[in-house]
Design a protein around this motif. Structure first.
Motif, PDB file in Angstrom:
ATOM      1  N   TYR A  28     -11.677 -22.067   1.874  1.00 31.83           N
ATOM      2  CA  TYR A  28     -12.593 -20.933   2.044  1.00 31.83           C
ATOM      3  C   TYR A  28     -13.688 -21.241   3.068  1.00 31.83           C
ATOM      4  CZ  TYR A  28     -10.312 -18.905  -2.028  1.00 31.83           C
ATOM      5  OH  TYR A  28      -9.387 -18.393  -2.893  1.00 31.83           O
ATOM      6  N   TYR A  55      -2.034 -11.584   2.691  1.00 27.66           N
ATOM      7  CA  TYR A  55      -1.982 -12.025   1.275  1.00 27.66           C
ATOM      8  C   TYR A  55      -3.431 -12.044   0.785  1.00 27.66           C
ATOM      9  CZ  TYR A  55       2.779 -13.639   2.370  1.00 27.66           C
ATOM     10  OH  TYR A  55       4.094 -13.705   2.758  1.00 27.66           O
ATOM     11  N   SER A  73     -10.636 -14.968   0.611  1.00 31.42           N
ATOM     12  CA  SER A  73     -10.504 -14.626   2.034  1.00 31.42           C
ATOM     13  C   SER A  73     -11.005 -13.241   2.433  1.00 31.42           C
ATOM     14  CB  SER A  73      -9.056 -14.807   2.490  1.00 31.42           C
ATOM     15  OG  SER A  73      -8.189 -13.954   1.767  1.00 31.42           O
ATOM     16  N   ASP A  91      -1.763  -6.785  -0.389  1.00 32.70           N
ATOM     17  CA  ASP A  91      -1.382  -7.691  -1.477  1.00 32.70           C
ATOM     18  C   ASP A  91      -0.271  -7.021  -2.274  1.00 32.70           C
ATOM     19  OD1 ASP A  91      -2.918 -10.362  -2.822  1.00 32.70           O
ATOM     20  OD2 ASP A  91      -1.523  -9.286  -4.137  1.00 32.70           O
ATOM     21  N   ASN A  96      -4.511  -6.814  -7.931  1.00 31.22           N
ATOM     22  CA  ASN A  96      -5.365  -7.516  -6.959  1.00 31.22           C
ATOM     23  C   ASN A  96      -5.963  -6.549  -5.946  1.00 31.22           C
ATOM     24  OD1 ASN A  96      -5.212 -10.101  -7.910  1.00 31.22           O
ATOM     25  ND2 ASN A  96      -3.568 -10.746  -6.546  1.00 31.22           N
ATOM     26  N   CYS A 120       4.040  -7.791   1.992  1.00 32.65           N
ATOM     27  CA  CYS A 120       3.682  -7.644   3.419  1.00 32.65           C
ATOM     28  C   CYS A 120       4.918  -7.659   4.312  1.00 32.65           C
ATOM     29  CB  CYS A 120       2.681  -8.708   3.834  1.00 32.65           C
ATOM     30  SG  CYS A 120       3.284 -10.399   3.684  1.00 32.65           S
ATOM     31  N   ASP A 147      -1.873 -16.282   3.999  1.00 31.47           N
ATOM     32  CA  ASP A 147      -2.264 -17.254   2.968  1.00 31.47           C
ATOM     33  C   ASP A 147      -1.415 -17.088   1.700  1.00 31.47           C
ATOM     34  OD1 ASP A 147      -3.704 -18.982   1.304  1.00 31.47           O
ATOM     35  OD2 ASP A 147      -5.390 -17.613   1.045  1.00 31.47           O
TER      36      ASP A 147
HETATM   37  C1  LIG Z   1      -2.618 -17.903  -2.438  1.00 27.87           C
HETATM   38  S1  LIG Z   1      -3.099 -16.297  -2.936  1.00 27.87           S
HETATM   39  C2  LIG Z   1      -4.239 -16.043  -1.640  1.00 27.87           C
HETATM   40  C3  LIG Z   1      -5.306 -15.047  -1.948  1.00 27.87           C
HETATM   41  C4  LIG Z   1      -6.432 -15.000  -0.952  1.00 27.87           C
HETATM   42  N1  LIG Z   1      -6.012 -14.984   0.433  1.00 27.87           N
HETATM   43  C5  LIG Z   1      -7.457 -16.090  -1.147  1.00 27.87           C
HETATM   44  O1  LIG Z   1      -8.224 -16.317  -0.237  1.00 27.87           O
HETATM   45  O2  LIG Z   1      -7.531 -16.692  -2.206  1.00 27.87           O
HETATM   46  C6  LIG Z   1      -1.722 -15.328  -2.500  1.00 27.87           C
HETATM   47  C7  LIG Z   1      -1.886 -13.838  -2.735  1.00 27.87           C
HETATM   48  O3  LIG Z   1      -0.767 -13.180  -2.132  1.00 27.87           O
HETATM   49  C8  LIG Z   1      -0.246 -12.190  -2.994  1.00 27.87           C
HETATM   50  N2  LIG Z   1       1.169 -12.058  -2.626  1.00 27.87           N
HETATM   51  C9  LIG Z   1       2.222 -12.809  -3.033  1.00 27.87           C
HETATM   52  N3  LIG Z   1       3.339 -12.454  -2.383  1.00 27.87           N
HETATM   53  C10 LIG Z   1       2.987 -11.461  -1.530  1.00 27.87           C
HETATM   54  C11 LIG Z   1       3.680 -10.687  -0.563  1.00 27.87           C
HETATM   55  N4  LIG Z   1       4.986 -10.854  -0.365  1.00 27.87           N
HETATM   56  N5  LIG Z   1       3.011  -9.771   0.162  1.00 27.87           N
HETATM   57  C12 LIG Z   1       1.670  -9.599  -0.028  1.00 27.87           C
HETATM   58  N6  LIG Z   1       0.951 -10.291  -0.940  1.00 27.87           N
HETATM   59  C13 LIG Z   1       1.601 -11.213  -1.678  1.00 27.87           C
HETATM   60  C14 LIG Z   1      -0.544 -12.669  -4.390  1.00 27.87           C
HETATM   61  O4  LIG Z   1      -0.636 -11.583  -5.281  1.00 27.87           O
HETATM   62  C15 LIG Z   1      -1.877 -13.401  -4.186  1.00 27.87           C
HETATM   63  O5  LIG Z   1      -2.962 -12.526  -4.377  1.00 27.87           O
END
Ligand SMILES: C[S@@+](CC[C@H](N)C(=O)[O-])C[C@H]1O[C@@H](n2cnc3c(N)ncnc32)[C@H](O)[C@@H]1O
Length: 284
Positions: A28, A55, A73, A91, A96, A120, A147
């Motif tokens: 972060y 993400y 993020s 997301d 979320n 995504c 991410d």
């Molecule tokens: C590692 S977390 C990162 C969250 C954020 N970027 C952070 O700073 O903590 C991954 C996030 O991606 C989401 N996610 C997982 N697969 C995804 C996808 N295929 N497309 C979009 N979001 C996704 C999850 O729900 C989760 O909120």
């Protein structure tokens, strides 16, 4: 502006907050630092600065086994002094996205934010449609954070986003966390995780040769991914300037933060961020 540690600190609220490992704090700080430099430095050079978070999460996170709450993020990108002109958050988890929207409405009600709920990789056309069209009289520069928890991003998604636009990318690649741990599955012909990450299938033959030479998997994947980015116009220097995030407990490399730009100027900001974050190991 306070120190980066102060800027990333958040408070409990009555909304969902996921728990993360302690190493997330480093991530972060780096994300906030880069966004601050980029959004400020590009403010008067471009008509539209767009932040894209594929993400995005829900805006806050709690460090496991502590009471420490941090902005994650999406909200870190909104917290900078020189806000982007537009934000696009995606997301897969609807909870979320809804939680993030509530936090944005509470803390940044006047910001220009679009939300895309879904995978995504499947929603990339909707995401692209939200990016203003670049022209000589209405210039557009985007920064995209990728991410995921694992090596789940598809190269084709990045290509659709970045090939014909001006988009810098910061990508967290779970080469240690996911790649090393699961390579025995990924090497199977019927497993397409690495095929999708690299947008090709012939990596297995090359990996066999490199492995016999003693090259480690992380180095191999970092090179392969960079070569694919180079094929759509990104610069080669990425391979020499990534940040490695290691676990505090076992000092194992978990993630590689790789920055990609088509322009040398983009690397100036990234190099500054790397220079300020020397307590995290850099290796290659
Ligand atoms: C590692 S977390 C990162 C969250 C954020 N970027 C952070 O700073 O903590 C991954 C996030 O991606 C989401 N996610 C997982 N697969 C995804 C996808 N295929 N497309 C979009 N979001 C996704 C999850 O729900 C989760 O909120």
């Amino acid at each position: 502006m306070g120190s980066t540690s102060n800027c990333i600190s958040a408070e409990f609220d009555d909304l969902f907050i996921p728990e993360i490992g302690s190493w997330g704090e480093n991530k972060y700080k780096i994300i906030y630092d880069y966004n601050s430099l980029f959004s400020k430095g590009m403010k008067y050079r471009w008509n539209n600065r767009v932040y894209i978070d594929l993400y995005s999460g829900c805006g806050k996170a709690k460090i496991r086994n502590t009471n420490k709450i941090l902005y994650s993020s999406a909200l870190l990108a909104l917290k900078v002094n020189d806000q982007y002109d537009k934000y696009i958050f995606c997301d897969k988890d609807e909870n979320n996205i809804n939680t993030l929207a509530k936090r944005v409405n509470n803390e940044f009600p006047n910001s220009n934010v679009k939300y895309v709920s879904g995978d995504c990789n499947e929603k990339i056309d909707d995401i692209n449609n939200e990016i203003p069209t670049h022209s000589k009289t209405n210039t557009v520069l985007s920064f995209c954070l990728i991410d995921p928890y694992s090596l789940a991003i598809k190269f084709d998604t990045i290509k659709k986003l970045g090939e014909s636009r001006i988009v810098d990318f910061l990508v967290l690649l779970a080469f240690g966390m996911d790649g090393k741990r699961n390579i025995n599955s990924y090497i199977q012909e019927n497993n397409n995780r690495i095929d999708n990450l690299l947008g090709l299938t012939d990596w297995r033959e090359r990996w066999k040769i490199e492995e016999e030479k003693g090259i480690n998997l992380v180095t191999f994947l970092a090179n392969e991914f960079t070569n694919k980015m180079v094929s759509i116009g990104y610069r080669k220097e990425t391979i020499n300037n990534f940040i490695s995030i290691r676990s505090d407990e076992k000092n194992l490399p978990l993630y590689y933060l790789m920055f990609f730009s088509k322009h040398p100027r983009g690397y100036d900001f990234w190099e500054k961020v790397r220079g300020r974050n020397t307590e995290w190991e850099f290796e290659f």
